[in-house]
Design a protein around this motif. Structure first.
Motif, PDB file in Angstrom:
ATOM      1  N   THR A  31       5.111   4.019   1.852  1.00 42.20           N
ATOM      2  CA  THR A  31       4.837   2.792   1.111  1.00 42.20           C
ATOM      3  C   THR A  31       5.143   1.621   2.020  1.00 42.20           C
ATOM      4  O   THR A  31       6.211   1.563   2.633  1.00 42.20           O
ATOM      5  CB  THR A  31       5.695   2.706  -0.171  1.00 42.20           C
ATOM      6  OG1 THR A  31       5.435   3.863  -0.972  1.00 42.20           O
ATOM      7  CG2 THR A  31       5.373   1.457  -0.961  1.00 42.20           C
ATOM      8  N   SER A  75      -0.713  -1.331  10.794  1.00 43.70           N
ATOM      9  CA  SER A  75      -0.303  -2.199   9.694  1.00 43.70           C
ATOM     10  C   SER A  75       0.327  -3.498  10.192  1.00 43.70           C
ATOM     11  O   SER A  75       0.940  -3.542  11.260  1.00 43.70           O
ATOM     12  CB  SER A  75       0.721  -1.456   8.827  1.00 43.70           C
ATOM     13  OG  SER A  75       1.216  -2.305   7.816  1.00 43.70           O
ATOM     14  N   TYR A 113       0.417   5.545   0.532  1.00 45.82           N
ATOM     15  CA  TYR A 113      -0.514   6.606   0.903  1.00 45.82           C
ATOM     16  C   TYR A 113       0.252   7.871   1.266  1.00 45.82           C
ATOM     17  O   TYR A 113       1.425   7.819   1.629  1.00 45.82           O
ATOM     18  CB  TYR A 113      -1.422   6.177   2.059  1.00 45.82           C
ATOM     19  CG  TYR A 113      -0.710   5.472   3.186  1.00 45.82           C
ATOM     20  CD1 TYR A 113      -0.152   6.183   4.245  1.00 45.82           C
ATOM     21  CD2 TYR A 113      -0.595   4.089   3.187  1.00 45.82           C
ATOM     22  CE1 TYR A 113       0.496   5.534   5.279  1.00 45.82           C
ATOM     23  CE2 TYR A 113       0.056   3.424   4.216  1.00 45.82           C
ATOM     24  CZ  TYR A 113       0.595   4.157   5.261  1.00 45.82           C
ATOM     25  OH  TYR A 113       1.246   3.501   6.270  1.00 45.82           O
ATOM     26  N   GLU A 124       0.840  -1.187   0.000  1.00 41.97           N
ATOM     27  CA  GLU A 124       0.000   0.000   0.000  1.00 41.97           C
ATOM     28  C   GLU A 124       0.881   1.245   0.000  1.00 41.97           C
ATOM     29  O   GLU A 124       1.933   1.268   0.625  1.00 41.97           O
ATOM     30  CB  GLU A 124      -0.892   0.001   1.253  1.00 41.97           C
ATOM     31  CG  GLU A 124      -1.840   1.144   1.344  1.00 41.97           C
ATOM     32  CD  GLU A 124      -2.740   1.087   2.578  1.00 41.97           C
ATOM     33  OE1 GLU A 124      -3.608   1.954   2.659  1.00 41.97           O
ATOM     34  OE2 GLU A 124      -2.567   0.215   3.435  1.00 41.97           O
TER      35      GLU A 124
END
Length: 108
Positions: free
Chosen positions: A101, A77, A55, A53
């Motif tokens: 990331t 996470s 963001y 992911e």
């Protein structure tokens, strides 16, 4: 959009002052707060990691506030690795921004 891609390397403030010490502080404090290991984008590529992911996190307050927001997101996470790329704000943009990331190990 992002002029610098450093993993806890260099951030530039709106007045073009390099914030190396603030960025280094963010990295060391994050390391103490989260279980994941911070690596550079280059290290992720060399290790053959998969991107989980990506963001953007921003703060209009301070680098410290940005670090708190990054830490909160990373605490949620389960990914073992992450990288951070800090922005190069323009003179009309006083936001502190980072692209985070998250990565997971290469699938065999």
């Amino acid at each position: 959009m992002f002029g610098f891609c450093f993993s806890v390397g260099t951030a530039i403030a709106a007045d073009d002052v390099v914030l190396d010490s603030d960025v280094a502080k963010v990295g060391s404090e994050l390391a103490a707060e989260v279980n994941a290991e911070q690596i550079s984008v280059e290290q992720a590529e060399e290790m053959g990691l998969n991107r989980a992911e990506t963001y953007e996190i921003s703060s209009t307050v301070s680098v410290e506030n940005l670090e708190l927001q990054i830490a909160e997101k990373l605490k949620e996470s389960i990914m073992p690795y992450y990288s951070i790329e800090f922005n190069d704000p323009t003179s009309d943009d006083n936001n502190y921004r980072a692209i985070v990331t998250e990565y997971f190990s290469k699938v065999e």
